[in-house]
Design an enzyme around this catalytic site. Structure first.
Site, mmCIF file in Angstrom:
data_model
loop_
_atom_site.group_PDB
_atom_site.id
_atom_site.type_symbol
_atom_site.label_atom_id
_atom_site.label_comp_id
_atom_site.label_asym_id
_atom_site.label_seq_id
_atom_site.Cartn_x
_atom_site.Cartn_y
_atom_site.Cartn_z
ATOM 1 C CE LYS A 1 -65.197 53.911 -15.478
ATOM 2 N NZ LYS A 1 -66.252 54.253 -16.432
ATOM 3 C CG HIS B 1 -63.630 47.194 -2.275
ATOM 4 N ND1 HIS B 1 -64.425 46.788 -3.441
ATOM 5 C CD2 HIS B 1 -62.397 46.968 -2.494
ATOM 6 C CE1 HIS B 1 -63.734 46.428 -4.360
ATOM 7 N NE2 HIS B 1 -62.443 46.269 -4.036
#
Length: 194
Positions: free
Chosen positions: A103, A38
């Site tokens: 999550k 990322h």
């Protein structure tokens, strides 16, 4: 809430038909990505594969190279997604990502990007990494293995009926924000009696 079948590549129409709380079963090709991946994309680095109409799974799988067979995923639990919040909105916009799996939810910038660009955040159950690995049919490739190491590398996986819950939809609804607000309201109510 409805259960939906999603097959990659994803269309904006299919994504916008989903609502927070829907259960989905996702099949097709997706890519794992963690912090280094990322950061690289968020800072304008190139991506060796297309993410357009695709999905990023916040996961650092446990992998094994089986002689004569190649890579096999032993464990594929989701990692905490909020760590990617500084980069996620820009990655959604620039790369045309339609689904994020992980999550713990994500922040306001990601919620807004999902609404603007037609993307969803799919909550994958934590603590079931070995069971989730059973939904992976094949490893189709790996990028950044030498540069990032096995856990941070981006694995290209073929999945079948990977279960998830729509936690953030493309309409601006976030189950995580709803839970946070309800918890804050309950705490304020309890504290008012003190």
């Amino acid at each position: 809430m409805a259960e939906k079948i999603l097959t990659m590549p994803l269309t904006e129409e299919a994504i916008r038909s989903l609502h927070a709380g829907d259960t989905v079963l996702l099949s097709g090709i997706l890519h794992t990505g963690r912090d280094r991946f990322h950061k690289r994309l968020g800072e304008g680095g190139d991506c060796p594969f297309s993410l357009r109409d695709g999905a990023i799974f916040h996961c650092g799988p446990v992998v094994r190279n089986v002689p004569g067979e190649g890579w096999r995923i032993v464990s594929a639990g989701p990692t905490t997604s909020c760590r990617e919040e500084p980069y996620m909105a820009d990655i959604i916009a620039r790369h045309g990502v339609r689904a994020i799996l992980g999550k713990g939810g994500m922040g306001a910038r990601t919620v807004e990007a999902c609404q603007r660009h037609g993307c969803v955040y799919l909550q994958v159950v934590g603590g079931a990494a070995a069971l989730l690995a059973e939904r992976i049919r094949a490893v189709r490739g790996v990028s950044f293995l030498e540069e990032f190491g096995a856990t941070e590398a981006s694995w290209t996986l073929e999945v079948e009926a990977l279960p998830a819950l729509v936690g953030i939809d493309a309409h601006g609804k976030s189950l995580f924000s709803d839970v946070e607000k309800a918890s804050r309201d309950a705490l304020d109510s309890l504290l008012s009696f003190a």
